[in-house]
Design an enzyme around this catalytic site. Structure first.
Site, PDB file in Angstrom:
ATOM      1  N   ARG A  55       0.826  -1.207   0.000  1.00 23.51           N
ATOM      2  CA  ARG A  55       0.000   0.000   0.000  1.00 23.51           C
ATOM      3  C   ARG A  55       0.862   1.260   0.000  1.00 23.51           C
ATOM      4  NH1 ARG A  55      -2.484   2.081   4.520  1.00 23.51           N
ATOM      5  NH2 ARG A  55      -2.141   0.101   5.600  1.00 23.51           N
ATOM      6  N   TYR A 108     -16.474  13.477 -17.373  1.00 24.44           N
ATOM      7  CA  TYR A 108     -16.759  12.058 -17.211  1.00 24.44           C
ATOM      8  C   TYR A 108     -17.818  11.915 -16.120  1.00 24.44           C
ATOM      9  CZ  TYR A 108     -15.993   7.192 -15.840  1.00 24.44           C
ATOM     10  OH  TYR A 108     -16.162   5.883 -15.515  1.00 24.44           O
ATOM     11  N   ASP A 180      -7.973  16.488 -16.075  1.00 24.81           N
ATOM     12  CA  ASP A 180      -8.031  15.103 -16.535  1.00 24.81           C
ATOM     13  C   ASP A 180      -7.570  15.109 -17.991  1.00 24.81           C
ATOM     14  OD1 ASP A 180      -8.662  12.597 -17.498  1.00 24.81           O
ATOM     15  OD2 ASP A 180     -10.647  12.523 -16.580  1.00 24.81           O
ATOM     16  N   LYS A 205      -6.894   3.724 -20.003  1.00 25.56           N
ATOM     17  CA  LYS A 205      -7.203   4.073 -21.384  1.00 25.56           C
ATOM     18  C   LYS A 205      -5.929   4.095 -22.246  1.00 25.56           C
ATOM     19  CE  LYS A 205     -11.419   4.750 -19.772  1.00 25.56           C
ATOM     20  NZ  LYS A 205     -11.289   4.794 -18.315  1.00 25.56           N
TER      21      LYS A 205
END
Length: 394
Positions: A55, A108, A180, A205
């Protein structure tokens, strides 16, 4: 500094301490501690330390982050499990209760949900503006505005936000700016060149590029990335070792893939403008796009994303024709996501119908006849032929 294509292959190799040409997958949750307690304490507290606990960090994650930071021209980067993990973590590192955030109407859909169902519920005020109107951003600023969050080109309608204006506005007003950059990819657009502070990605993406992983990235100064990393420790959206390795592999061909996709998308968009069944083609690389000149100014390439609006006298006819096109395409798959080597097509009004109000869809120009296309690297002749045969069946 190496050229971009070389950096995609070799950046961050210092994190691969083996003799393996390809970085290993460090499939471990924890690492042996140093016998020295002071060294162990350092590993437990140092930001993104790659060999303490997963983590906190991972050697392959560190290498991937170095590549992405190089792409976006930032001091550092942090990789997380999904694009929304990156976006939400970055925004929560930038604001707190009592602050005000400016976002666009067109984003989005999950970002709009996060703003509506999370930020506002936890005491963060949110204002929406038309991203094509520079004055609207300035007018929306309040004394407690701490963040301007943009997305350009926007998903799905491909509106453009003026990066130079937003970068200067943020600097002049002392407000953090965040973008973004998923739709463009760092090959086509480098927001930091225009003064944008923080860049986020759905690395699922274009960065990954093969539709076989989910990942997100936050790029910024070392101080901000460290702050985001500390948020990520408690939010817990760590990028898995295998997905990290897949992302590193995908990045190596990013420049080649995006340039071919750009070429295919422009040719397809030009062809679609001549088809009677299509009443509108929205692609930033076409002179008909209302912000084409701005896109030329701030983008190096025009991305593989485009939207088409099916012709029809009313919503019902448009919807029926859109459905026929989706049903009859063979090369293009009817699927969500984007930016992969394969070409995809989706119906935004159906995809986001449950997460957006009718008013939000109207402000984002999401009509019943709108189809979003993610162009892949297939041969352009086959992509055009696929649409030709689908049109003939309507």
């Amino acid at each position: 500094m190496s050229k971009l294509e070389t950096s995609l292959i070799h950046e961050g190799e210092q994190f691969n301490t083996t003799n393996s040409v390809v970085a290993p997958i460090y499939q471990t949750s924890t690492y042996f501690a140093d016998e020295d307690i002071a060294s162990f304490a350092h590993a437990a507290t140092a930001p993104k330390y790659p060999e303490f606990y997963h983590r906190h960090g991972n050697p392959t994650n560190s290498q991937v982050a170095a590549v992405i930071a190089r792409l976006e021209k930032t001091e550092d980067a942090l990789v997380l499990a999904t694009g929304m993990a990156a976006i939400s973590t970055a925004m929560l590192a930038a604001v707190q209760a009592g602050d005000h955030v400016i976002i666009q109407y067109a984003h989005y859909s999950a970002v709009l949900m996060f703003a509506r169902e999370f930020l506002q519920q936890y005491g963060v005020e949110v204002s929406h503006v038309d991203q094509t109107d520079n004055a609207a951003f300035e007018k929306a600023i309040r004394p407690n505005t701490k963040l301007i969050y943009i997305e350009t080109p926007s998903n799905p309608n491909l509106d453009i936000t003026d990066l130079e204006f937003i970068g200067k506005l943020g600097r002049d007003k002392g407000i953090m700016t965040m973008i973004d950059n998923t739709f463009a990819s760092p090959i086509n657009q480098t927001p930091t060149d225009y003064g944008i502070d923080v860049v986020v990605h759905s690395a699922t993406k274009y960065l990954g590029g093969h539709s076989d992983l989910t990942a997100g990235a936050i790029c910024g100064t070392k101080d901000f990335v460290e702050k985001a990393w500390r948020r990520s420790l408690v939010l817990g959206a760590s990028l898995s070792p295998f997905d990290s390795w897949l992302l590193l592999r995908g990045l190596k061909t990013l420049a080649l893939r995006v340039r071919q996709i750009n070429e295919n998308a422009l040719t397809l968009a030009q062809w679609l403008t001549k088809q009677p069944l299509i009443q509108k083609v929205n692609y930033v690389g076409l002179p008909s796009h209302p912000q084409h000149e701005l896109a030329k100014k701030q983008m190096h390439g025009f991305t593989g994303m485009l939207c088409i609006e099916v012709a029809g006298d009313n919503d019902a006819v448009q919807f029926e024709r859109a459905q026929h096109i989706l049903n009859n395409l063979n090369v293009f798959s009817n699927a969500v996501s984007l930016g992969g080597v394969e070409s995809l097509i989706a119906h935004p009004a159906s995809m986001w119908g449950a997460s957006q109000t009718e008013e939000q869809r109207k402000k984002s120009d999401i009509t019943t006849g709108l189809l979003r296309i993610s162009v892949g690297i297939e041969h352009i002749d086959d992509l055009i032929a696929d649409f030709e045969q689908a049109f003939k069946k309507i």
